[in-house]
Design a protein around this motif. Structure first.
Motif, PDB file in Angstrom:
ATOM      1  N   ILE A 180       0.818  -1.124   0.123  1.00 30.24           N
ATOM      2  CA  ILE A 180      -0.118   0.014  -0.238  1.00 30.24           C
ATOM      3  C   ILE A 180       1.057   1.250   0.143  1.00 30.24           C
ATOM      4  O   ILE A 180       1.902   1.378   0.782  1.00 30.24           O
ATOM      5  CB  ILE A 180      -0.980   0.191   1.234  1.00 30.24           C
ATOM      6  N   ARG A 181       0.709   1.833  -1.057  1.00 31.44           N
ATOM      7  CA  ARG A 181       1.986   3.273  -0.789  1.00 31.44           C
ATOM      8  C   ARG A 181       0.562   4.365  -0.528  1.00 31.44           C
ATOM      9  O   ARG A 181      -0.711   4.816  -1.201  1.00 31.44           O
ATOM     10  CB  ARG A 181       2.042   3.678  -2.444  1.00 31.44           C
ATOM     11  N   PRO A 182       1.036   5.526  -0.335  1.00 26.42           N
ATOM     12  CA  PRO A 182       0.047   7.308   0.401  1.00 26.42           C
ATOM     13  C   PRO A 182      -0.033   7.649  -0.856  1.00 26.42           C
ATOM     14  O   PRO A 182       0.784   7.517  -1.786  1.00 26.42           O
ATOM     15  CB  PRO A 182       0.942   7.282   1.302  1.00 26.42           C
ATOM     16  N   ILE A 183      -1.352   8.678  -1.091  1.00 27.62           N
ATOM     17  CA  ILE A 183      -0.683   8.680  -2.410  1.00 27.62           C
ATOM     18  C   ILE A 183      -1.615  10.794  -1.623  1.00 27.62           C
ATOM     19  O   ILE A 183      -2.114  11.290  -3.297  1.00 27.62           O
ATOM     20  CB  ILE A 183      -2.235   8.031  -3.197  1.00 27.62           C
ATOM     21  N   TYR A 184      -1.773  10.677  -0.575  1.00 24.93           N
ATOM     22  CA  TYR A 184      -1.622  12.448   0.181  1.00 24.93           C
ATOM     23  C   TYR A 184      -1.490  12.110   1.080  1.00 24.93           C
ATOM     24  O   TYR A 184      -1.050  11.159   1.763  1.00 24.93           O
ATOM     25  CB  TYR A 184      -4.037  11.773   0.082  1.00 24.93           C
ATOM     26  N   ASN A 185      -1.384  13.452   1.003  1.00 25.12           N
ATOM     27  CA  ASN A 185       0.118  13.518   2.513  1.00 25.12           C
ATOM     28  C   ASN A 185      -0.444  13.199   3.562  1.00 25.12           C
ATOM     29  O   ASN A 185       0.599  13.061   4.659  1.00 25.12           O
ATOM     30  CB  ASN A 185      -0.627  15.026   2.955  1.00 25.12           C
ATOM     31  N   GLN A 186      -2.090  13.054   4.386  1.00 26.62           N
ATOM     32  CA  GLN A 186      -2.374  12.736   5.815  1.00 26.62           C
ATOM     33  C   GLN A 186      -2.220  10.881   5.547  1.00 26.62           C
ATOM     34  O   GLN A 186      -1.297  10.907   6.734  1.00 26.62           O
ATOM     35  CB  GLN A 186      -3.724  12.382   5.607  1.00 26.62           C
ATOM     36  N   ALA A 222       4.721   6.359   4.002  1.00 26.66           N
ATOM     37  CA  ALA A 222       5.866   6.397   3.168  1.00 26.66           C
ATOM     38  C   ALA A 222       7.167   5.525   3.158  1.00 26.66           C
ATOM     39  O   ALA A 222       7.889   5.432   4.195  1.00 26.66           O
ATOM     40  CB  ALA A 222       6.149   7.929   2.890  1.00 26.66           C
ATOM     41  N   PRO A 223       7.752   4.768   1.754  1.00 25.41           N
ATOM     42  CA  PRO A 223       7.193   4.954   0.780  1.00 25.41           C
ATOM     43  C   PRO A 223       6.143   4.167   0.546  1.00 25.41           C
ATOM     44  O   PRO A 223       5.360   4.106  -0.319  1.00 25.41           O
ATOM     45  CB  PRO A 223       8.411   4.869   0.059  1.00 25.41           C
TER      46      PRO A 223
END
Length: 191
Positions: free
Chosen positions: A137-143, A148-149
Motif C-alpha cells: 500500500i502506497r500513500p497517495i495524499y499528505n495525511q 511512505a514510501p
C-alpha cells in the motif's frame, strides 16, 4: 490521599485509564468492522518492558478496561510457545486469561522499536488481499505520509507465536508504521 504507584511510576488511576483506552480502541476496531473475533490492540506501559492487551478469545465488541491484562514481555518470550499450546483448550484459556496467541507480534515490535507505544494487529480482508497479491500500500495524499514510501510485506500466512517469528516481523516492519501480512492481515504501530 496519596496515589498508589505501579512499577512503571504510573498511578493505579493512570494504569486504569490506559487499560480503558486499550479496551476502547479494541471495541472501535470491532464496531468499524476492522476486526472480527480476532485482532488485538496493545499499549506499552511507559518505562517498563510490559504491555496491556486483551486476553485470547475475549470478544472484541464488549471488552472493558477491567478485562485488559498486563503482560511482562520477558516472561512472555520465555513462555510464548507454551501459551500458544494452551490456547487449544478454550475453556481453560478463558478461565486463565492468557494473552492472545500472537502477542509475540507486539512483544517483538516493542523490543525493537522504543518509539512505539501501541501495536494493532487485525485480519482485515482488504489489507490481506493486498498482501496476498504482493502489492504494497502506497500513500497517495499528505495525511498518509507516515506510511511512505510503502508498507512492507511479511511473506507468510503463519501465526506469529515464536520469538523468532516475532523478530522477523519486527525486522521487516523496520522503521515503518504498518506491515502487510500475506494471508494474515495487517499490523500497525503508533506512538
Amino acid at each position: 490521599m496519596a496515589k498508589s504507584k505501579k512499577k512503571s511510576g504510573l498511578s493505579t488511576r493512570e494504569l486504569g485509564r490506559l487499560k480503558k483506552t486499550v479496551a476502547l480502541a479494541t471495541r472501535m476496531l470491532f464496531h468499524q468492522e476492522l476486526a472480527d473475533y480476532h485482532g488485538h490492540v496493545s499499549a506499552r506501559i511507559p518505562d517498563t518492558n510490559r504491555m496491556l492487551i486483551k486476553p485470547v478469545l475475549a470478544p472484541l465488541g464488549s471488552i472493558r478496561g477491567k478485562d485488559i491484562i498486563e503482560v511482562d514481555i520477558d516472561d512472555y518470550k520465555q513462555n510464548c510457545e507454551a501459551n500458544w499450546a494452551k490456547a487449544g483448550d478454550q475453556k481453560a484459556v478463558i478461565k486463565l486469561k492468557i494473552p492472545p496467541r500472537e502477542t509475540m507480534i507486539h512483544a517483538a515490535i516493542y523490543e525493537a522499536r522504543p518509539d512505539v507505544n501501541s501495536v494493532v494487529h487485525t485480519h482485515q480482508p482488504l489489507a490481506t488481499a493486498f498482501a496476498i497479491a504482493g502489492v504494497p500500500i502506497r500513500p497517495i495524499y499528505n495525511q498518509a505520509a507516515a506510511f511512505a514510501p510503502e508498507t512492507p510485506i511479511f511473506h507468510s500466512p503463519r501465526l506469529i507465536y515464536t520469538v523468532q517469528d516475532g523478530i522477523e516481523v519486527a525486522r521487516i516492519l523496520g522503521d515503518r508504521m504498518a506491515l502487510l501480512m500475506q494471508g494474515h492481515g495487517i499490523t500497525t504501530v503508533g506512538d
